[in-house]
Design a protein around this motif. Sequence first.
Motif, PDB file in Angstrom:
ATOM      1  N   SER A 110       0.829  -1.211   0.000  1.00 22.90           N
ATOM      2  CA  SER A 110       0.000   0.000   0.000  1.00 22.90           C
ATOM      3  C   SER A 110       0.863   1.261   0.000  1.00 22.90           C
ATOM      4  N   ASN A 111       2.097   1.153   0.493  1.00 20.44           N
ATOM      5  CA  ASN A 111       3.012   2.301   0.473  1.00 20.44           C
ATOM      6  C   ASN A 111       3.813   2.410  -0.817  1.00 20.44           C
ATOM      7  N   ASN A 112       3.776   1.356  -1.647  1.00 23.00           N
ATOM      8  CA  ASN A 112       4.663   1.299  -2.819  1.00 23.00           C
ATOM      9  C   ASN A 112       3.938   0.738  -4.040  1.00 23.00           C
ATOM     10  N   LYS A 113       2.857   1.376  -4.432  1.00 24.85           N
ATOM     11  CA  LYS A 113       2.025   0.791  -5.497  1.00 24.85           C
ATOM     12  C   LYS A 113       2.723   0.702  -6.853  1.00 24.85           C
ATOM     13  N   THR A 114       3.705   1.564  -7.084  1.00 22.38           N
ATOM     14  CA  THR A 114       4.400   1.492  -8.381  1.00 22.38           C
ATOM     15  C   THR A 114       5.128   0.161  -8.553  1.00 22.38           C
ATOM     16  N   LEU A 115       5.416  -0.527  -7.436  1.00 20.99           N
ATOM     17  CA  LEU A 115       6.130  -1.800  -7.528  1.00 20.99           C
ATOM     18  C   LEU A 115       5.265  -2.914  -8.124  1.00 20.99           C
ATOM     19  N   LEU A 116       3.959  -2.649  -8.285  1.00 22.85           N
ATOM     20  CA  LEU A 116       3.090  -3.626  -8.953  1.00 22.85           C
ATOM     21  C   LEU A 116       3.230  -3.542 -10.469  1.00 22.85           C
ATOM     22  N   GLY A 117       3.828  -2.474 -10.956  1.00 26.28           N
ATOM     23  CA  GLY A 117       3.996  -2.311 -12.404  1.00 26.28           C
ATOM     24  C   GLY A 117       2.797  -1.633 -13.047  1.00 26.28           C
ATOM     25  N   LYS A 118       2.940  -1.347 -14.353  1.00 27.16           N
ATOM     26  CA  LYS A 118       1.874  -0.632 -15.078  1.00 27.16           C
ATOM     27  C   LYS A 118       0.551  -1.378 -14.994  1.00 27.16           C
ATOM     28  N   LYS A 119       0.615  -2.704 -15.148  1.00 28.44           N
ATOM     29  CA  LYS A 119      -0.630  -3.475 -15.154  1.00 28.44           C
ATOM     30  C   LYS A 119      -1.252  -3.586 -13.762  1.00 28.44           C
ATOM     31  N   GLY A 120      -0.452  -3.416 -12.739  1.00 31.81           N
ATOM     32  CA  GLY A 120      -0.951  -3.652 -11.379  1.00 31.81           C
ATOM     33  C   GLY A 120      -1.554  -2.442 -10.709  1.00 31.81           C
ATOM     34  N   GLN A 121      -1.242  -1.257 -11.239  1.00 25.47           N
ATOM     35  CA  GLN A 121      -1.599  -0.064 -10.472  1.00 25.47           C
ATOM     36  C   GLN A 121      -3.074   0.290 -10.503  1.00 25.47           C
ATOM     37  N   SER A 122      -3.820  -0.285 -11.467  1.00 20.84           N
ATOM     38  CA  SER A 122      -5.246   0.056 -11.545  1.00 20.84           C
ATOM     39  C   SER A 122      -6.075  -0.730 -10.527  1.00 20.84           C
ATOM     40  N   TYR A 123      -5.494  -1.758  -9.935  1.00 17.32           N
ATOM     41  CA  TYR A 123      -6.265  -2.571  -8.976  1.00 17.32           C
ATOM     42  C   TYR A 123      -6.334  -1.869  -7.624  1.00 17.32           C
ATOM     43  N   GLU A 124      -7.538  -1.911  -7.017  1.00 20.03           N
ATOM     44  CA  GLU A 124      -7.668  -1.329  -5.680  1.00 20.03           C
ATOM     45  C   GLU A 124      -7.002  -2.204  -4.635  1.00 20.03           C
ATOM     46  N   GLU A 125      -7.124  -3.528  -4.832  1.00 20.06           N
ATOM     47  CA  GLU A 125      -6.473  -4.453  -3.902  1.00 20.06           C
ATOM     48  C   GLU A 125      -5.391  -5.209  -4.648  1.00 20.06           C
ATOM     49  N   PHE A 126      -4.474  -5.817  -3.910  1.00 23.24           N
ATOM     50  CA  PHE A 126      -3.442  -6.609  -4.558  1.00 23.24           C
ATOM     51  C   PHE A 126      -4.124  -7.653  -5.446  1.00 23.24           C
ATOM     52  N   PRO A 127      -3.730  -7.773  -6.720  1.00 25.23           N
ATOM     53  CA  PRO A 127      -4.557  -8.528  -7.677  1.00 25.23           C
ATOM     54  C   PRO A 127      -4.492 -10.052  -7.603  1.00 25.23           C
ATOM     55  N   LEU A 128      -3.456 -10.633  -7.036  1.00 25.55           N
ATOM     56  CA  LEU A 128      -3.327 -12.093  -7.081  1.00 25.55           C
ATOM     57  C   LEU A 128      -3.294 -12.722  -5.688  1.00 25.55           C
TER      58      LEU A 128
END
Length: 319
Positions: free
Chosen positions: A65-83
Amino acid sequence: MNSVLKLKPVFKEIVWGGNRLKDDYGFESDLNNIAEAWMLCARNDGDNIIVNGEFAGMSFSEFISNNKTLLGKKGQSYEEFPLLIKFIDAKADLSVQVHPDDEYARIHENSYGKTEAWYILDCDEGAELIYGFNKELTPDEFRKSIEDNTFLDYVNKVKVKKGDVFFISAGTLHAIGSGILLAEVQQNCNTTYRVYDYNRMVNGKPRELHVEKALDVTNTVPPTRNGDADGEPEVFENATHQALCSCDFFKMETIDVKGEHTILIDDESFASVLVLEGNGTLTDETQSMNVSAGDSFFIPANCGDITFNGEFKALISTL
Ligand SMILES: [Zn+2]
């Protein structure tokens, strides 16, 4: 900041679980019947703890939650961690179930839907699972088969072997059978409609079924694949990559490493590395770590070159 994290699994004790997760991977827990080890999770009901580096001891959900860019371009649109990624040890049969897709789940459950995939790690001789239907049923035929207890005549029972992969899109009927050890990658959601529970009693009562909702979401067209992976393996000097499946929500592949082999993690997606067999090392720009079967690593997006060395097999999942 952009370093690989090693994660401590979360264990779940459920009646149908066995003891292989402790025996095969050396997981330590006071629980018995460990049915599930959650290897990558950031949820209220299960949250990994970071084991290494400057964030050791922090929960994975807090870190993310403090480092959302670490999810990558595809991950940042998710409100919760996607997997959500798990090891599952089924000592007994699991109920037959189906999950809704995103649209149905949003309207009826206020949640995401669930597409998942299974990679068979090991199984008893003759072990079977249920994967879709063996003939296309109308909704009335589907309902009637449950009412008159002929349901199991229409399901597609598949004998499994180590290395099989089953892609279970939302709406696909499925059940893990007894004697199967597998890795599961899924959308981070738990909306499940139970269709059939083998007429079992739990505490003197049958478990609730969700037949009407299951009728709404189930695709009864028989599947065309029964355990095969996506295409041929890609062979490198010291490693073999095998694509397993790919969908809008995740991609999975296995890597068999023999020697030194480098992969690139770009800014599209983070990667989960789940070590299935063997041991060796994993090196990023800042550190080198030992890896062995049962280890789970979160590789942030844009981490760059990750060098594996040793003799091991890993499951790599990305968005
Ligand atoms: Zn499921």
